[in-house]
Each structure stands twice: as structure tokens, then as C-alpha cells.
Design an enzyme around this catalytic site. Structure first.
Site, PDB file in Angstrom:
ATOM      1  N   ASP A 176       0.790  -1.401  -0.327  1.00 55.23           N
ATOM      2  CA  ASP A 176       0.033   0.107  -0.484  1.00 55.23           C
ATOM      3  C   ASP A 176       1.329   1.195   0.521  1.00 55.23           C
ATOM      4  O   ASP A 176       2.005   0.845   0.745  1.00 55.23           O
ATOM      5  CB  ASP A 176      -1.126   0.056   1.282  1.00 55.23           C
ATOM      6  N   TYR A 184     -12.416   6.865 -14.163  1.00 58.10           N
ATOM      7  CA  TYR A 184     -12.316   5.222 -13.256  1.00 58.10           C
ATOM      8  C   TYR A 184     -13.214   4.792 -13.979  1.00 58.10           C
ATOM      9  O   TYR A 184     -13.070   3.824 -14.289  1.00 58.10           O
ATOM     10  CB  TYR A 184     -13.245   5.608 -12.000  1.00 58.10           C
ATOM     11  N   LYS A 188     -11.558   0.754 -15.524  1.00 62.98           N
ATOM     12  CA  LYS A 188     -12.346  -0.064 -15.111  1.00 62.98           C
ATOM     13  C   LYS A 188     -12.790  -1.081 -16.476  1.00 62.98           C
ATOM     14  O   LYS A 188     -12.631  -2.760 -16.546  1.00 62.98           O
ATOM     15  CB  LYS A 188     -13.037  -0.310 -14.055  1.00 62.98           C
ATOM     16  N   ALA A 202     -18.934  -2.591  -2.291  1.00 69.44           N
ATOM     17  CA  ALA A 202     -18.003  -2.602  -0.952  1.00 69.44           C
ATOM     18  C   ALA A 202     -18.227  -0.973   0.370  1.00 69.44           C
ATOM     19  O   ALA A 202     -17.708   0.226  -0.139  1.00 69.44           O
ATOM     20  CB  ALA A 202     -16.645  -2.910   0.005  1.00 69.44           C
ATOM     21  N   ARG A 233     -14.223   3.664   2.368  1.00 70.31           N
ATOM     22  CA  ARG A 233     -13.758   5.847   2.044  1.00 70.31           C
ATOM     23  C   ARG A 233     -13.827   5.814   1.106  1.00 70.31           C
ATOM     24  O   ARG A 233     -15.076   6.606  -0.027  1.00 70.31           O
ATOM     25  CB  ARG A 233     -12.708   6.044   2.454  1.00 70.31           C
TER      26      ARG A 233
HETATM   27  N1  NAD Z   1     -15.188   0.275  -2.595  1.00 71.00           N
HETATM   28  C1  NAD Z   1     -16.230  -0.111  -3.946  1.00 71.00           C
HETATM   29  O1  NAD Z   1     -17.431   0.002  -4.169  1.00 71.00           O
HETATM   30  C2  NAD Z   1     -16.064  -0.233  -4.991  1.00 71.00           C
HETATM   31  C3  NAD Z   1     -16.576  -0.675  -6.294  1.00 71.00           C
HETATM   32  C4  NAD Z   1     -16.105  -1.108  -7.295  1.00 71.00           C
HETATM   33  C5  NAD Z   1     -14.626  -0.665  -7.144  1.00 71.00           C
HETATM   34  N2  NAD Z   1     -13.372  -0.775  -6.070  1.00 71.00           N
HETATM   35  C6  NAD Z   1     -12.766  -0.619  -6.564  1.00 71.00           C
HETATM   36  O2  NAD Z   1     -11.823  -1.890  -5.101  1.00 71.00           O
HETATM   37  C7  NAD Z   1     -10.438  -1.778  -4.577  1.00 71.00           C
HETATM   38  C8  NAD Z   1     -10.420  -0.999  -3.923  1.00 71.00           C
HETATM   39  O3  NAD Z   1     -10.467  -0.031  -3.220  1.00 71.00           O
HETATM   40  P1  NAD Z   1     -11.830   0.640  -1.999  1.00 71.00           P
HETATM   41  O4  NAD Z   1     -13.117   0.905  -1.979  1.00 71.00           O
HETATM   42  O5  NAD Z   1     -10.894  -0.429  -0.835  1.00 71.00           O
HETATM   43  O6  NAD Z   1     -11.009   1.611  -1.161  1.00 71.00           O
HETATM   44  P2  NAD Z   1      -9.544   2.775  -0.389  1.00 71.00           P
HETATM   45  O7  NAD Z   1      -9.566   4.041  -1.009  1.00 71.00           O
HETATM   46  O8  NAD Z   1     -10.054   2.108   0.923  1.00 71.00           O
HETATM   47  O9  NAD Z   1      -8.573   1.242  -0.580  1.00 71.00           O
HETATM   48  C9  NAD Z   1      -7.475   1.469  -1.731  1.00 71.00           C
HETATM   49  C10 NAD Z   1      -5.830   1.597  -1.099  1.00 71.00           C
HETATM   50  O10 NAD Z   1      -5.401   1.369  -2.875  1.00 71.00           O
HETATM   51  C11 NAD Z   1      -4.375   2.555  -2.132  1.00 71.00           C
HETATM   52  N3  NAD Z   1      -3.347   2.858  -2.782  1.00 71.00           N
HETATM   53  C12 NAD Z   1      -4.083   4.237  -3.741  1.00 71.00           C
HETATM   54  N4  NAD Z   1      -2.747   3.950  -5.166  1.00 71.00           N
HETATM   55  C13 NAD Z   1      -2.129   3.050  -4.454  1.00 71.00           C
HETATM   56  C14 NAD Z   1      -0.721   2.509  -5.866  1.00 71.00           C
HETATM   57  N5  NAD Z   1      -0.318   3.886  -6.576  1.00 71.00           N
HETATM   58  N6  NAD Z   1       0.266   1.805  -5.396  1.00 71.00           N
HETATM   59  C15 NAD Z   1      -0.663   1.177  -3.878  1.00 71.00           C
HETATM   60  N7  NAD Z   1      -1.378   1.365  -3.853  1.00 71.00           N
HETATM   61  C16 NAD Z   1      -2.448   1.907  -3.534  1.00 71.00           C
HETATM   62  C17 NAD Z   1      -4.646   3.211  -1.500  1.00 71.00           C
HETATM   63  O11 NAD Z   1      -3.569   3.575  -0.050  1.00 71.00           O
HETATM   64  C18 NAD Z   1      -5.746   2.654  -0.247  1.00 71.00           C
HETATM   65  O12 NAD Z   1      -5.719   1.873   1.395  1.00 71.00           O
HETATM   66  C19 NAD Z   1     -10.365  -0.142  -6.093  1.00 71.00           C
HETATM   67  O13 NAD Z   1      -9.559  -0.765  -7.644  1.00 71.00           O
HETATM   68  C20 NAD Z   1     -11.843   0.417  -6.179  1.00 71.00           C
HETATM   69  O14 NAD Z   1     -11.494   0.925  -7.799  1.00 71.00           O
HETATM   70  C21 NAD Z   1     -14.658  -0.525  -4.801  1.00 71.00           C
END
Ligand code: NAD
Length: 301
Positions: free
Chosen positions: A36, A162, A166, A194, A197
Site C-alpha cells: 500500500d 475511472y 475499469k 463495499a 472510504r
Molecule cells: N468500494 C467499492 O464499492 C468499490 C466498487 C468498485 C470497485 N472498487 C475498487 O476496489 C479497489 C479497492 O478500493 P476500496 O474501496 O477498498 O478503496 P480504499 O481507498 O479503501 O483502498 C484503496 C487502497 O489502495 C491504495 N492505493 C492507492 N493508490 C495506490 C498505488 N498507486 N499503489 C499502491 N497502493 C495504492 C490506497 O492507499 C488504499 O489503501 C479499488 O480498485 C476500487 O476502484 C471499489
């Protein structure tokens, strides 16, 4: 589902979905590289604490893990992430490409930087980590790659960067699944929902749009689950039980699991001679487009 003896790399594992996946995989017996960069949801800044805290949690629970703080968006960073697995555990069985950021903006206001940075973290980040992991997986003749796509890949308002990234990840998933099939390596994607944040921002803006009477493209309220409810689907795709599943997109969250249709032509019209514009217009009004919604479909989760 056991992952005893397996080595997993989970990117963006300091928070949210990645954290839940890293914890569950460690509980299942995998040794985990917790990557991370530790920045803000917009991708700005860096911190070691998020990855360190997850490593500590895993160790406290009796598991094995090591932290890495590189950015997935840089080729050298991605190489170091995979190398961390090789240096510490001598192999890599599972790669979860999860790191992600958002920089939402309507297309006409979007800057070049907002476009580039989102594409870099998501699409290039997936490519870079996958490239270095598959070098070893090809030699091992085994491996599991789980990408993180999104419902936004179907085109979401206010986040063309985004959505494009995706959708690109889904295309990448299909192509990597084909490249690596002969080497016994699977590649699938999840589309999670999910309450992290990242999603809290999406939900908050949907709620305020709804309150102010602005039209929202669909109901994004109350469809999200806890990250811990997403992780079991990733563990399943990483397990031996999923050996014959590849090139698939699995939706998970909001109290359900889905498997997506593969994109491709839906209706065909064969013609022996080149089709004129007039004939195409006619076809759209008759066979090809008849009874079909030729406008935007709402996104159903
Ligand atoms: N939360 C949702 O409902 C949702 C829906 C669709 C897709 N996603 C995808 O799920 C994945 C996780 O997202 P999340 O919701 O847990 O968000 P989050 O912000 O809680 O977690 C994302 C993590 O990725 C890390 N990160 C960001 N850029 C980075 C980089 N360049 N190198 C290494 N680490 C990096 C951040 O520090 C963070 O801890 C993402 O790809 C997001 O696009 C989430």
C-alpha cells in the site's frame, strides 16, 4: 478454503477491500505481501502506516506477512512489489490487483492530469504487477490473478477516467486469461460493492443529489457491503477449487453474487454485398434495431 503454502500479493491492502482480502488470505494460511502506498482516496500523499498496521494485525493473529509501500503505477514499483514476494517467500501464487483511487469530474471539466493519474493507478497498475507476476507464474505453471473491476466499467456519470480504466481492466482480464491459460494460470475480475472510504464518497454524493432533486442514474444507496463480505469471493477465485474458472467477471456485494455476461454482438445481419448507409438506416429501423433500446440502459446492480 485453505491457502496453506501459498504466497499472495495484495495491492492496496492497507485499507478497505484489499485489507479484508489480505486478512482473510492470511487466515487461510497464505503468506501475504501487503502492498500500500498509503495516500488519500485521490491518490495524493504517501504513508507507511496502513500497510504496517495490516501486517501487524496478520502477525498478531499468528499469520505471516510483509509490507511493501511502492506505487503500482510505476514499472519499477510494480517490479519491487513482486520481488518482495520472491525475496521473502521465494514464489508468488496469487496476485490481487486491488489498489485504486478516484478523481471524479464530468468529462468536459476533466483535466489531463485527472485522466492520466486514474488510468495509471488502475489500468497501468494492473498491467505492471501482472506482467512481473506472470514471469514467475509462467515458470511455475500455476497461479491465480484476481483483478478489481467495477460496475462503473459499464459507464458511470462523472467518472469517465475511472469507468474507462475499469472497462480496460476487464479487457485486460480476458486477454491475460487467454495468454496464461496454457500455463495453468487463471485470471478473473471482481466487481465489488463495499462500504469503504471510496464508496462513502460515492454514496454521499448520490444522497446529496437525491436530496437536491437532481436526477441520479441509478440507486447507489444501500447497495454496499462491508469489505469483509467481499473477501470470500476473492479467496474462492484464488483457491484450488477455482482452477477451471478463468476470464470471468464476478460481481459481489449488496447481499448477492453475480457472474457477468461476456460482451459481444447480440444481433447479426449478414449481407453478400457492401451495406450502404441507406440500407444500414433501414436495418436499424427494422431487423437490427427493432424493439431494442437504442438509448442508454440504466445500470442494474
Ligand atoms: N468500494 C467499492 O464499492 C468499490 C466498487 C468498485 C470497485 N472498487 C475498487 O476496489 C479497489 C479497492 O478500493 P476500496 O474501496 O477498498 O478503496 P480504499 O481507498 O479503501 O483502498 C484503496 C487502497 O489502495 C491504495 N492505493 C492507492 N493508490 C495506490 C498505488 N498507486 N499503489 C499502491 N497502493 C495504492 C490506497 O492507499 C488504499 O489503501 C479499488 O480498485 C476500487 O476502484 C471499489
Amino acid at each position: 478454503m485453505e491457502l496453506k503454502g501459498k504466497v499472495a500479493v495484495v495491492t492496496g491492502a492497507g485499507r478497505g477491500i484489499g485489507r479484508a482480502v489480505a486478512l482473510l488470505m492470511a487466515e487461510a494460511g497464505a503468506r501475504v505481501v501487503v502492498n500500500d502506498l498509503g495516500g488519500a482516496v485521490s491518490g495524493e500523499g504517501e504513508a507507511k502506516e496502513p500497510a504496517d498496521q495490516v501486517v501487524e494485525e496478520i502477525k498478531k493473529a499468528g499469520g505471516e506477512a510483509v509490507a511493501n509501500y511502492d506505487s503500482v503505477a510505476a514499472m519499477q514499483g510494480a517490479e519491487r512489489i513482486i520481488q518482495t514476494a520472491m525475496d521473502n517467500y521465494k514464489k508468488i501464487d496469487i496476485l490481487v490487483n486491488n489498489a485504486g483511487i478516484v478523481r471524479d469530474r464530468m468529462i468536459f471539466n476533466m483535466t489531463e492530469e485527472e485522466w492520466d493519474v486514474v488510468l495509471a493507478v488502475h489500468l497501468k497498475g494492473h498491467f505492471a504487477c501482472t506482467k512481473f507476476a506472470t514471469i514467475y507464474m509462467r515458470q511455475q505453471k500455476s497461479g491465480r490473478i484476481i483483478n478489481v473491476a467495477s460496475d462503473a466499467s459499464r459507464g458511470e456519470t462523472g467518472c469517465a477516467n475511472y469507468s474507462a480504466a475499469k472497462a480496460g481492466i476487464i479487457g485486460l482480464t480476458y486477454a491475460v486469461a487467454r495468454d496464461m491459460d496454457r500455463y495453468g494460470v487463471t485470471c478473473n475480475a471482481i466487481a465489488p460493492l463495499a462500504l469503504t472510504r471510496m464508496a462513502k464518497d460515492v454514496q454521499a454524493s448520490a444522497e446529496s443529489s437525491q436530496k437536491s432533486g437532481k436526477p441520479i442514474s441509478k440507486n447507489v444507496i444501500n447497495v454496499f457491503s462491508e469489505p469483509s463480505e467481499i473477501a470470500p469471493a476473492v479467496l474462492f477465485l484464488a483457491s484450488d477449487q477455482a482452477a477451471d474458472i478463468t476470464g470471468q467477471v464476478v460481481g459481489i456485494g449488496g447481499g448477492k453474487i453475480t457472474i457477468w455476461a461476456q460482451p459481444g454482438p447480440e444481433r447479426y445481419f449478414y449481407s453478400d454485398s457492401p451495406l450502404s448507409t441507406e440500407r444500414i438506416n433501414e436495418l436499424f429501423n427494422t431487423t437490427l434495431g427493432m424493439g431494442k433500446n437504442l438509448k442508454l440502459n440504466p445500470i442494474y446492480y
